[in-house]
Design an enzyme around this catalytic site. Sequence first.
Site, PDB file in Angstrom:
ATOM      1  N   TYR A 112      41.954  43.692  50.873  1.00  0.00           N
ATOM      2  CA  TYR A 112      41.086  43.706  52.051  1.00  0.00           C
ATOM      3  C   TYR A 112      41.134  45.086  52.707  1.00  0.00           C
ATOM      4  O   TYR A 112      40.100  45.623  53.101  1.00  0.00           O
ATOM      5  CB  TYR A 112      41.525  42.632  53.050  1.00  0.00           C
ATOM      6  CG  TYR A 112      41.379  41.232  52.506  1.00  0.00           C
ATOM      7  CD1 TYR A 112      40.174  40.545  52.620  1.00  0.00           C
ATOM      8  CD2 TYR A 112      42.436  40.585  51.866  1.00  0.00           C
ATOM      9  CE1 TYR A 112      40.029  39.262  52.110  1.00  0.00           C
ATOM     10  CE2 TYR A 112      42.307  39.305  51.356  1.00  0.00           C
ATOM     11  CZ  TYR A 112      41.099  38.657  51.484  1.00  0.00           C
ATOM     12  OH  TYR A 112      40.957  37.397  50.971  1.00  0.00           O
ATOM     13  N   ASN A 130      31.067  34.857  53.465  1.00  0.00           N
ATOM     14  CA  ASN A 130      30.105  35.184  52.414  1.00  0.00           C
ATOM     15  C   ASN A 130      29.336  33.923  52.027  1.00  0.00           C
ATOM     16  O   ASN A 130      29.927  32.954  51.566  1.00  0.00           O
ATOM     17  CB  ASN A 130      30.863  35.745  51.202  1.00  0.00           C
ATOM     18  CG  ASN A 130      29.986  35.879  49.974  1.00  0.00           C
ATOM     19  OD1 ASN A 130      28.772  35.963  50.065  1.00  0.00           O
ATOM     20  ND2 ASN A 130      30.627  35.899  48.817  1.00  0.00           N
ATOM     21  N   CYS A 186      33.441  37.498  46.379  1.00  0.00           N
ATOM     22  CA  CYS A 186      34.493  37.475  47.393  1.00  0.00           C
ATOM     23  C   CYS A 186      35.840  37.071  46.804  1.00  0.00           C
ATOM     24  O   CYS A 186      36.883  37.366  47.384  1.00  0.00           O
ATOM     25  CB  CYS A 186      34.105  36.573  48.562  1.00  0.00           C
ATOM     26  SG  CYS A 186      33.555  34.937  48.088  1.00  0.00           S
ATOM     27  N   HIS A 187      35.833  36.439  45.635  1.00  0.00           N
ATOM     28  CA  HIS A 187      37.088  36.052  44.986  1.00  0.00           C
ATOM     29  C   HIS A 187      37.879  37.259  44.495  1.00  0.00           C
ATOM     30  O   HIS A 187      39.070  37.136  44.201  1.00  0.00           O
ATOM     31  CB  HIS A 187      36.811  35.088  43.817  1.00  0.00           C
ATOM     32  CG  HIS A 187      35.904  35.643  42.766  1.00  0.00           C
ATOM     33  ND1 HIS A 187      34.521  35.624  42.904  1.00  0.00           N
ATOM     34  CD2 HIS A 187      36.160  36.229  41.577  1.00  0.00           C
ATOM     35  CE1 HIS A 187      33.983  36.175  41.825  1.00  0.00           C
ATOM     36  NE2 HIS A 187      34.958  36.553  41.012  1.00  0.00           N
ATOM     37  N   GLU A 237      37.545  35.996  34.584  1.00  0.00           N
ATOM     38  CA  GLU A 237      37.030  37.363  34.470  1.00  0.00           C
ATOM     39  C   GLU A 237      37.994  38.279  33.713  1.00  0.00           C
ATOM     40  O   GLU A 237      37.565  39.212  33.044  1.00  0.00           O
ATOM     41  CB  GLU A 237      36.730  37.938  35.854  1.00  0.00           C
ATOM     42  CG  GLU A 237      35.519  37.294  36.502  1.00  0.00           C
ATOM     43  CD  GLU A 237      35.126  37.944  37.821  1.00  0.00           C
ATOM     44  OE1 GLU A 237      35.761  38.946  38.235  1.00  0.00           O
ATOM     45  OE2 GLU A 237      34.156  37.449  38.446  1.00  0.00           O
TER      46      GLU A 237
END
Length: 161
Positions: free
Chosen positions: A97, A121, A129-130, A156
């Site tokens: 962040y 979001n 946002c993950h 991912e």
Amino acid sequence: MIRTHTVIDSPVGPLTLVALDGLLTGVYMRKQRYLPPQEFFGHPDPEPFGEVTAQLGAYFAGTLKEFDLAMNLVGTPFQKEVWAALQQVPFGETLTYGGLAERLGRPPSAARAVGSANGHNPVSIIIPCHRLVGANGDLTGYGGGLPVKRYLLDFERGTLF
């Protein structure tokens, strides 16, 4: 303003897609932290979601790493700035962040504000946002729940078991 929605299946559970005047404005998971009231979704209509559904399908098939969709995002200027920056975090990577605050030219103390904007979001997965993590790399809150965040990150990275 015309809102429509449809629900599609995904590996992380049902996703409610919402359009505002024909453009994507929301992708919501069943356990979304900031789920809008049902009347926000408008009437059911799968028509505006063909490309969204196709790109989400390609993403979950592992053949799409970057979404290219027209969206009608509703939020504050700061939220929109954070959401735009989130889209620059590459597939399979994470950022803190504070790191995102720094990319926005903000001081480290803006990490909480970035976290709040990230949490609000409205277009989960597509605006990734993950991919934001805590300062020490730990997973922190996620609107769809931490197991979903872990799944998306492992997916991912190619580390799903």
